[in-house]
Motif scaffolding. Sequence first.
Motif, PDB file in Angstrom:
ATOM      1  N   VAL A  71       0.854   0.195 -12.893  1.00  0.00           N
ATOM      2  CA  VAL A  71       2.172   0.639 -12.703  1.00  0.00           C
ATOM      3  C   VAL A  71       2.620   0.161 -11.059  1.00  0.00           C
ATOM      4  O   VAL A  71       3.459  -0.920 -11.437  1.00  0.00           O
ATOM      5  CB  VAL A  71       3.096   1.862 -11.293  1.00  0.00           C
ATOM      6  N   ALA A  81       5.253  -3.647 -12.167  1.00  0.00           N
ATOM      7  CA  ALA A  81       6.211  -4.172 -10.572  1.00  0.00           C
ATOM      8  C   ALA A  81       6.028  -5.388 -10.679  1.00  0.00           C
ATOM      9  O   ALA A  81       6.814  -6.299  -9.756  1.00  0.00           O
ATOM     10  CB  ALA A  81       5.916  -2.887  -9.603  1.00  0.00           C
ATOM     11  N   VAL A 135      -2.150   4.322 -11.503  1.00  0.00           N
ATOM     12  CA  VAL A 135      -1.049   4.244 -10.233  1.00  0.00           C
ATOM     13  C   VAL A 135      -1.077   2.342  -9.987  1.00  0.00           C
ATOM     14  O   VAL A 135      -0.379   1.654 -10.222  1.00  0.00           O
ATOM     15  CB  VAL A 135      -1.583   4.929  -9.308  1.00  0.00           C
TER      16      VAL A 135
END
Length: 593
Positions: A433, A437, A430
Motif C-alpha cells: 500500500v 501510494a 502494508v
Amino acid sequence: MAGETADARRSNWTDSLPVLRLLRTFKLAITPERLGLALAAVVACYLVGRLLDSLWLMADAGVVVQAQAAGRISEIEAFDRLGAANLPDWKQAASAAGRSTADAARTVEQAVSADEVKRARDKLDELRNAALDALRQNTALSASERKRQQDELRRAIDSVRLMLAGRDAAGGVEQAVGRVLQLASEPAARTTIESALRRQQLRADARRSSPRGPFAALLDYECGCFAAAVRGVACGNWSFSSAAAGGPGMLSSIASGGNGVIWVVTQRPLYALCYGFLHLAVFALLGGAICRHAAIQLTRDENPGWSAAVRFARQKYMNFLLAPLSAIGLILIGGCVISVVSLIGALPWLGELAAGVSFGLTLVGGVVLALLLIATVLGFPLFAPTIATEGSDMLDAVSRAFNYVSHRFWSTVFYCGVLLIYGGVCFIGVRLVALLALKLSNDFAGAGMDAFWWNLNAGTDTVGKLEAMWRMPAWGELSLLPAAGGEPFWGSFFNAPLSMTETIAAWMIAAWVFLVVGLVGAFAVSFYLCGSSAMYLLLRREVDATEYEEIFYEEEADNDEPDAEPKPPAPGDAGPRSTPLPVVGAPPGDAAH
C-alpha cells in the motif's frame, strides 16, 4: 440478532482453536493510536542512534566498510559470513583499501580544485551549445532524426553534468562520457573534463569506503535481514536453507539478524550498552503504552484513549524498564559467579586439580545459564504484556514469562512461528500500500510539475523538476516483495543540482515521504507488541487457567464526567479509596446484554 449470532460463532471458533485469536493482531496493530505511539518510538530510537553515531565517529570508532562494484560490504556482513576469527584480517584489508582510496581522493583534489570542476561544467555547456547548433544546421537530417539525436545528446550531457555535481547518473554512463569527450576537439577542454570527472569519481569512492556509524550500519544490515525473512515467508522458504529461488529462508535470515546483535555486543560492547539502555528506556514508556492499549482491546473489547495508556505506562515505567534488565542481569550474575569460583584454578598445583575435579559443577552452571538464555529470548516478548495486563511488577513479569516458557515451550514456539508468518504476510500488504501510494503520487505529481518545458530542473535539460528533487524507481524496477540492497522502494532525493527553492521543497517532500516509510516501520513494531500481548493471554489461559477477559483495570468514571458533582461519603465510610482495585471480568456495560 445477526450481530449476536456472528459474535457467538466467532466465540465458538476461538474457543475451539485459540490460536485464531492471534489473527486479531493485524487489526490491533493498524489502529491510529498504536501506530502513532509506535511511530514516536521509531523516531526516538532513530534519533538516539544517530546521536550516538556522531559521537562514535568523532572518536574514530566507526564501522569499517569495503566498497565493491556491486555495492559495499560492512564489517557486520563480514562478521556474519566469515566469523569472528577471520574478522580482524578482513578489517585490516578493508581499512587499508579505504585509506588508499581516501589518499587518492585527497591527491586528486589537490591537483583539481572545485574551481576547476566549475570550469569543466562551463566547458560542458559550451560543448552542448555548439553540438546542438551543429545539429540544427544539419539539413541532411530529417526532422525526426534531428530530434532523436538532440535528445540523445541532451541525455548524455546531463549524465556528465550529474557526475560533475556528485550525483548518481542513470544507466549508460560510460557511453555518455565517451560521446561527450568526442565533442571536445580541443585537448585542453578534454583534459579539464576528464580531470574533473576523475576527481568526482574518487570522492564518491572515498565516501562509500568511509567508516559508518554503528547504528546506521546495524540498521541497514538488520533491515536487509528483515526483508530477506519476509521474502522467505512469501516464497514458502521457512527453513535455514538459502537454495530456494526466493533467496535466504526465513529462519536463516533471522539467524543472520541475530548475528548482527552478537556483533554489536562482542565488537562494540560500550555502544551496545549505551544504545541498548536508551532503546529500552524509550520502549518502556511507548512500548508499554501500546501493550496496555492492546491488552484492554483484547480483554474488554474497548478502545481506550492513548493518553490513558501512556499514563499507565508512566506509572509502571520502572517495572517496564527493569523487567528485561533483570532477566539479563540473572545471566550476567550467574556468569560472574562461575568466573569467581573458577579463580581457584589460577592457583598453581592444587588449584588446577581442584578446578578439574569441580568442573562438573561448572558445566551444571553452564546448563542453567543456557536455559536462562533460552527462556529470556523466548520470554522477552512476554515481559511488557504481563505488566500491562496484570498491573504487576518486574518480578512477576519475569517469573510468569519463565514459567510460561518452561511449561508450554512448544506452544510458545508455535505461537511465535504463527506470528512470524502472519506478520510477514501483513507487512507485505502494508508495504505494498505504501509503495503504490508513493509511486502513484510521484507519477501524477511529476506529470503536473513537468507539464511545461520551463518546469524542468534548472540545472539540466532532461531531468524533470520533481525527479530532480525526488525520484522513484520505474514500474518495472519495483519489487512487490522486500529486497535487500539496491534502491529503496521510497526512491532517492536530491538527484540533480537544485536551486534554493528546489532544495527547500526537496527537504519538505522528503519529510512527508519518510513519514510514510516510518509508518511502515511503526506497523512492524506495533504488530510485534500487539502480537506479544495476544500470545501472553493465550499462554496465561493454558498455564494458569485464567479467562481471557481478566485484566487489571482502573475505572475512570471521574475522568469521563469531569463536571459531575462528587458524591458525599456514606455514613461510616472513610472516603474514596486511594488504591485502584482490579476489575476482573467483562466490563459492567456487558451485563445488560
